[in-house]
Design a protein around this motif. Structure first.
Motif, PDB file in Angstrom:
ATOM      1  N   SER A 284    -128.975  -2.784 -27.125  1.00  0.00           N
ATOM      2  CA  SER A 284    -130.260  -2.572 -27.804  1.00  0.00           C
ATOM      3  C   SER A 284    -130.081  -2.559 -29.314  1.00  0.00           C
ATOM      4  CB  SER A 284    -130.895  -1.261 -27.350  1.00  0.00           C
ATOM      5  OG  SER A 284    -131.180  -1.297 -25.978  1.00  0.00           O
ATOM      6  N   LEU A 285    -128.960  -2.002 -29.758  1.00  0.00           N
ATOM      7  CA  LEU A 285    -128.705  -1.977 -31.197  1.00  0.00           C
ATOM      8  C   LEU A 285    -128.522  -3.404 -31.710  1.00  0.00           C
ATOM      9  CD1 LEU A 285    -128.207  -0.634 -33.880  1.00  0.00           C
ATOM     10  CD2 LEU A 285    -125.854  -0.159 -33.196  1.00  0.00           C
ATOM     11  N   SER A 286    -127.786  -4.197 -30.939  1.00  0.00           N
ATOM     12  CA  SER A 286    -127.564  -5.598 -31.302  1.00  0.00           C
ATOM     13  C   SER A 286    -128.901  -6.330 -31.432  1.00  0.00           C
ATOM     14  CB  SER A 286    -126.746  -6.271 -30.197  1.00  0.00           C
ATOM     15  OG  SER A 286    -125.580  -6.834 -30.716  1.00  0.00           O
ATOM     16  N   ARG A 287    -129.734  -6.163 -30.423  1.00  0.00           N
ATOM     17  CA  ARG A 287    -131.039  -6.828 -30.390  1.00  0.00           C
ATOM     18  C   ARG A 287    -131.910  -6.374 -31.552  1.00  0.00           C
ATOM     19  NH1 ARG A 287    -133.528  -6.209 -24.754  1.00  0.00           N
ATOM     20  NH2 ARG A 287    -132.910  -4.078 -25.228  1.00  0.00           N
ATOM     21  N   LEU A 288    -131.912  -5.076 -31.765  1.00  0.00           N
ATOM     22  CA  LEU A 288    -132.712  -4.451 -32.816  1.00  0.00           C
ATOM     23  C   LEU A 288    -132.294  -4.972 -34.203  1.00  0.00           C
ATOM     24  CD1 LEU A 288    -132.899  -0.538 -32.808  1.00  0.00           C
ATOM     25  CD2 LEU A 288    -132.118  -1.758 -34.804  1.00  0.00           C
ATOM     26  N   ARG A 289    -130.978  -5.131 -34.383  1.00  0.00           N
ATOM     27  CA  ARG A 289    -130.483  -5.678 -35.655  1.00  0.00           C
ATOM     28  C   ARG A 289    -130.943  -7.116 -35.836  1.00  0.00           C
ATOM     29  NH1 ARG A 289    -125.490  -4.206 -37.987  1.00  0.00           N
ATOM     30  NH2 ARG A 289    -124.597  -6.165 -37.247  1.00  0.00           N
ATOM     31  N   ALA A 290    -130.888  -7.874 -34.749  1.00  0.00           N
ATOM     32  CA  ALA A 290    -131.326  -9.265 -34.807  1.00  0.00           C
ATOM     33  C   ALA A 290    -132.815  -9.328 -35.157  1.00  0.00           C
ATOM     34  CB  ALA A 290    -131.063  -9.950 -33.469  1.00  0.00           C
ATOM     35  N   ARG A 291    -133.586  -8.407 -34.564  1.00  0.00           N
ATOM     36  CA  ARG A 291    -135.038  -8.353 -34.806  1.00  0.00           C
ATOM     37  C   ARG A 291    -135.306  -8.096 -36.281  1.00  0.00           C
ATOM     38  NH1 ARG A 291    -136.506  -4.654 -30.591  1.00  0.00           N
ATOM     39  NH2 ARG A 291    -136.582  -2.952 -32.112  1.00  0.00           N
ATOM     40  N   ILE A 292    -134.588  -7.115 -36.856  1.00  0.00           N
ATOM     41  CA  ILE A 292    -134.766  -6.783 -38.268  1.00  0.00           C
ATOM     42  C   ILE A 292    -134.406  -7.975 -39.147  1.00  0.00           C
ATOM     43  CG2 ILE A 292    -133.850  -5.385 -40.167  1.00  0.00           C
ATOM     44  CD1 ILE A 292    -133.510  -3.098 -38.112  1.00  0.00           C
ATOM     45  N   PHE A 293    -133.311  -8.625 -38.772  1.00  0.00           N
ATOM     46  CA  PHE A 293    -132.848  -9.782 -39.543  1.00  0.00           C
ATOM     47  C   PHE A 293    -133.899 -10.890 -39.533  1.00  0.00           C
ATOM     48  CE2 PHE A 293    -130.277 -13.688 -40.082  1.00  0.00           C
ATOM     49  CZ  PHE A 293    -129.720 -13.383 -41.310  1.00  0.00           C
ATOM     50  N   GLU A 294    -134.488 -11.121 -38.368  1.00  0.00           N
ATOM     51  CA  GLU A 294    -135.553 -12.120 -38.233  1.00  0.00           C
ATOM     52  C   GLU A 294    -136.718 -11.803 -39.158  1.00  0.00           C
ATOM     53  OE1 GLU A 294    -136.234 -15.143 -36.921  1.00  0.00           O
ATOM     54  OE2 GLU A 294    -134.043 -14.994 -36.800  1.00  0.00           O
ATOM     55  N   LYS A 295    -137.154 -10.539 -39.128  1.00  0.00           N
ATOM     56  CA  LYS A 295    -138.275 -10.098 -39.967  1.00  0.00           C
ATOM     57  C   LYS A 295    -138.000 -10.396 -41.437  1.00  0.00           C
ATOM     58  CE  LYS A 295    -139.883  -6.218 -37.142  1.00  0.00           C
ATOM     59  NZ  LYS A 295    -139.722  -4.751 -37.005  1.00  0.00           N
TER      60      LYS A 295
ATOM     61  N   GLN B 175    -120.603   0.800 -42.080  1.00  0.00           N
ATOM     62  CA  GLN B 175    -119.410   0.018 -42.392  1.00  0.00           C
ATOM     63  C   GLN B 175    -118.193   0.482 -41.591  1.00  0.00           C
ATOM     64  OE1 GLN B 175    -119.856  -2.694 -44.156  1.00  0.00           O
ATOM     65  NE2 GLN B 175    -121.962  -1.992 -44.420  1.00  0.00           N
ATOM     66  N   ARG B 176    -118.006   1.784 -41.525  1.00  0.00           N
ATOM     67  CA  ARG B 176    -116.729   2.278 -41.024  1.00  0.00           C
ATOM     68  C   ARG B 176    -116.703   2.622 -39.546  1.00  0.00           C
ATOM     69  NH1 ARG B 176    -116.490   7.604 -44.912  1.00  0.00           N
ATOM     70  NH2 ARG B 176    -114.329   7.762 -44.228  1.00  0.00           N
ATOM     71  N   VAL B 177    -117.837   2.542 -38.883  1.00  0.00           N
ATOM     72  CA  VAL B 177    -117.920   2.942 -37.480  1.00  0.00           C
ATOM     73  C   VAL B 177    -118.285   1.758 -36.581  1.00  0.00           C
ATOM     74  CG1 VAL B 177    -119.353   4.282 -35.887  1.00  0.00           C
ATOM     75  CG2 VAL B 177    -118.480   5.346 -37.981  1.00  0.00           C
ATOM     76  N   PRO B 178    -117.596   1.602 -35.424  1.00  0.00           N
ATOM     77  CA  PRO B 178    -117.951   0.518 -34.500  1.00  0.00           C
ATOM     78  C   PRO B 178    -119.394   0.645 -33.996  1.00  0.00           C
ATOM     79  CG  PRO B 178    -115.908   1.600 -33.818  1.00  0.00           C
ATOM     80  CD  PRO B 178    -116.444   2.373 -34.979  1.00  0.00           C
ATOM     81  N   GLN B 179    -120.022  -0.511 -33.802  1.00  0.00           N
ATOM     82  CA  GLN B 179    -121.424  -0.557 -33.364  1.00  0.00           C
ATOM     83  C   GLN B 179    -121.715   0.272 -32.116  1.00  0.00           C
ATOM     84  OE1 GLN B 179    -123.946  -2.529 -34.719  1.00  0.00           O
ATOM     85  NE2 GLN B 179    -122.662  -3.353 -36.338  1.00  0.00           N
ATOM     86  N   HIS B 180    -120.836   0.187 -31.134  1.00  0.00           N
ATOM     87  CA  HIS B 180    -121.162   0.859 -29.881  1.00  0.00           C
ATOM     88  C   HIS B 180    -121.156   2.376 -30.045  1.00  0.00           C
ATOM     89  CE1 HIS B 180    -116.783   0.863 -29.756  1.00  0.00           C
ATOM     90  NE2 HIS B 180    -116.843   1.833 -28.866  1.00  0.00           N
ATOM     91  N   GLN B 181    -120.399   2.867 -31.052  1.00  0.00           N
ATOM     92  CA  GLN B 181    -120.434   4.304 -31.332  1.00  0.00           C
ATOM     93  C   GLN B 181    -121.719   4.652 -32.085  1.00  0.00           C
ATOM     94  OE1 GLN B 181    -116.794   5.526 -33.269  1.00  0.00           O
ATOM     95  NE2 GLN B 181    -115.515   4.727 -31.615  1.00  0.00           N
ATOM     96  N   LEU B 182    -122.113   3.756 -32.991  1.00  0.00           N
ATOM     97  CA  LEU B 182    -123.369   3.953 -33.716  1.00  0.00           C
ATOM     98  C   LEU B 182    -124.548   3.986 -32.756  1.00  0.00           C
ATOM     99  CD1 LEU B 182    -123.449   1.772 -36.957  1.00  0.00           C
ATOM    100  CD2 LEU B 182    -123.388   4.255 -36.742  1.00  0.00           C
ATOM    101  N   ALA B 183    -124.486   3.100 -31.756  1.00  0.00           N
ATOM    102  CA  ALA B 183    -125.607   2.992 -30.806  1.00  0.00           C
ATOM    103  C   ALA B 183    -125.912   4.339 -30.165  1.00  0.00           C
ATOM    104  CB  ALA B 183    -125.309   1.943 -29.746  1.00  0.00           C
TER     105      ALA B 183
ATOM    106  N   GLN C   1    -136.560   2.544 -36.594  1.00  0.00           N
ATOM    107  CA  GLN C   1    -136.707   3.368 -37.799  1.00  0.00           C
ATOM    108  C   GLN C   1    -135.455   4.203 -38.045  1.00  0.00           C
ATOM    109  OE1 GLN C   1    -140.359   5.285 -36.390  1.00  0.00           O
ATOM    110  NE2 GLN C   1    -141.457   4.490 -38.175  1.00  0.00           N
ATOM    111  N   ARG C   2    -134.876   4.704 -36.945  1.00  0.00           N
ATOM    112  CA  ARG C   2    -133.664   5.516 -37.082  1.00  0.00           C
ATOM    113  C   ARG C   2    -132.540   4.693 -37.691  1.00  0.00           C
ATOM    114  NH1 ARG C   2    -133.615   7.086 -30.982  1.00  0.00           N
ATOM    115  NH2 ARG C   2    -135.683   8.021 -30.941  1.00  0.00           N
ATOM    116  N   TYR C   3    -132.430   3.455 -37.242  1.00  0.00           N
ATOM    117  CA  TYR C   3    -131.378   2.589 -37.764  1.00  0.00           C
ATOM    118  C   TYR C   3    -131.600   2.307 -39.252  1.00  0.00           C
ATOM    119  CZ  TYR C   3    -128.419  -1.453 -38.546  1.00  0.00           C
ATOM    120  OH  TYR C   3    -127.496  -2.314 -39.058  1.00  0.00           O
ATOM    121  N   LEU C   4    -132.840   1.964 -39.597  1.00  0.00           N
ATOM    122  CA  LEU C   4    -133.157   1.689 -41.005  1.00  0.00           C
ATOM    123  C   LEU C   4    -132.924   2.935 -41.860  1.00  0.00           C
ATOM    124  CD1 LEU C   4    -136.387  -0.450 -40.478  1.00  0.00           C
ATOM    125  CD2 LEU C   4    -134.150  -1.247 -41.307  1.00  0.00           C
ATOM    126  N   ASN C   5    -133.275   4.068 -41.312  1.00  0.00           N
ATOM    127  CA  ASN C   5    -133.079   5.340 -41.987  1.00  0.00           C
ATOM    128  C   ASN C   5    -131.584   5.590 -42.252  1.00  0.00           C
ATOM    129  OD1 ASN C   5    -133.946   7.784 -43.072  1.00  0.00           O
ATOM    130  ND2 ASN C   5    -133.622   8.873 -41.141  1.00  0.00           N
TER     131      ASN C   5
END
Lengths: 193, 193
Positions: free
Chosen positions: B179-190, B162-170, B148-152
Motif C-alpha cells: 500500500s505504501l508503494s502504491r500510495l507513493r506512486a499515486r502521489i508521484f502521479e499527482k 532516507q534511512r529506514v527501509p520502506q517495509h518498516q516505514l509502512a 496524509q500521514r506519509y506526506l506529514n
DNA sequence: GGCGTTTCTTAACTTAAGTGAACGTTTTTA
DNA sequence: TAAAAACGTTCACTTAAGTTAAGAAACGCC
C-alpha cells in the motif's frame, strides 16, 4: 471525594498527613456540567486536570468537524499540550458528562515540588508510566484494523462505549460514524451467523 | 560524543561540572551494529536507551510479520515498557543502523536522583514533554489518512524516509508495504499531473 | 563475481472505509 | 410542548487498503 485522590496517590508513594494537608491547601476542585468547554483551540491556559468523577475529552475542529482523540475518566490526568509548550492550544477540552476535577497549574506544582520533593517523584513516575502505556496504545492502534480496535476497546474500556456518544467514539477509533455503525452491524451479524 | 549529550541536557536545566562528572562516572556507553537486537519479546530487561548516534526501532512479531511501531534517532530516548512494568517485553528493540547509545537503568537513575535532585526534575520534564508530544502525534495519526500521514512524515522527519527501509516505514504508517508503494506512486502521479 | 536473500514494485482481485443522502429517533431549547 | 437540532442507522456508490502472486532491483555473503 479527596479520599479517592489519596488512595490513588498512595499506590505510588506513601503520604504523611502533613503532605495530604499541603495538597488540600493548594488543590483547586472544580465541578463542571456536561458540555462545558474547559479549553478552546487557540486559547492559552495553564490548567491541567485530574478527573475525580465523570469524563472529559479532547477534540479538534477540522473542516467543521469535531474529531475526538482522547477520553479521560476517573483517576486519569490531562495536561494539555499548550501548558507544556506555552503556545495556543490546538484542541478543545470539554466535559462528556458532569465532572468533578482537580485543577493544577505549573505554579502550584512548583510550590508542591519545593515543599515536598516526593511529589515531584510521583509526577515523574506517573508521567513515565503514562508515556509507556500510551506507546503501547498507539502501537495497538497502528497494528490493528478498525474492527479489531473496536473489539479491543469493548473489552478494555467497556465503560466508554456506554457513556460516550457513538460519533465521538468513531473518531477516537480513527473512522467515520457511519463506518462504526456498519462495523457494529457486521460484528452483530457474525455473532449470530 | 558526550558534548552532544550535555548540549541536549542544558536546553532543559543548567549543569555544573560536578554534575557532568557524575553523569559520566555512571554512564554506560554502548555501540551496536546495524541489525543488533537490543531486546527481544518475552525477555525482561532494565535497560533504557538514549540515542547519541544512529537509529533504533521497536517492532512486534505478529503472525510471523514484523510490525515496526517506533523509531528513535539522535537525542531521543526509549525506556521500554518492560522496564516500567517489570514484565516480559511485548516487543523487540533493534538497530536500524550502527548506533552509539547511552544505556540507563533504574538503579543508576535512583543513584543520580539522590545525588542530584535536579536530575529527577530533568527526567520529569522530559517525560511530561514527550507525553504531550506523543499525544499530538497519536492525534494526527487518528485524524488523517495513510496518504496524509506519509506526506506529514515526509516534511516532519524527512531523514527517516532516507534511512529506514520502506517495509518498516509502512507498518509505522499503519499500512502494508504494498500500500505504501502504491500510495507513493499515486502521489508521484499527482505531482506531474 | 555469482548466488541467494531481502526489498520494492506492479497488477488483478477482494474487502472495507469514505461519501452523500435519506430517514427515524432522541435530545435540546425556545 | 412544539420546533429544531443532534444522533444513529441504512443504502448506493466511490475510493483506497488488504491479499495474493509474480517479477525486478538491491544487498549481503561466500
Amino acid at each position: 471525594m479527596q479520599d479517592l485522590l489519596f488512595d490513588f496517590i498512595s499506590k505510588y508513594i506513601p503520604l504523611t498527613d502533613d503532605e495530604k494537608e499541603a495538597i488540600l491547601s493548594l488543590a483547586i476542585f472544580r465541578t463542571a456540567k456536561k458540555g462545558t468547554v474547559l479549553l478552546s483551540a487557540g486559547e492559552k491556559s495553564d490548567d491541567g486536570y485530574f478527573v475525580l468523577k465523570g469524563c472529559i475529552r479532547t477534540y479538534y475542529m477540522i473542516e467543521g468537524e469535531e474529531k475526538t482523540t482522547a477520553f479521560y475518566t476517573e483517576m486519569e490526568a490531562l495536561t494539555p499540550h499548550c501548558v507544556i509548550n506555552k503556545a495556543p492550544s490546538e484542541y478543545y477540552v470539554s466535559c462528556v458528562s458532569d465532572a468533578i476535577l482537580l485543577v493544577s497549574n505549573p505554579d502550584m506544582e512548583a510550590e508542591m515540588f519545593s515543599k515536598f520533593p516526593k511529589f515531584e517523584t510521583l509526577c515523574r513516575i506517573l508521567a513515565e508510566e503514562l508515556l509507556a502505556k500510551q506507546q503501547i496504545n498507539f502501537d495497538e492502534f497502528k497494528t490493528s484494523s478498525p474492527e479489531q480496535r473496536y473489539l479491543n476497546l469493548l473489552h478494555k474500556r467497556p465503560d466508554l462505549i456506554q457513556r460516550v456518544p457513538q460519533h465521538q467514539l468513531a473518531s477516537y477509533l480513527g473512522i467515520k460514524p457511519q463506518s462504526l455503525s456498519r462495523l457494529r452491524a457486521r460484528i452483530f451479524e457474525k455473532n449470530r451467523g
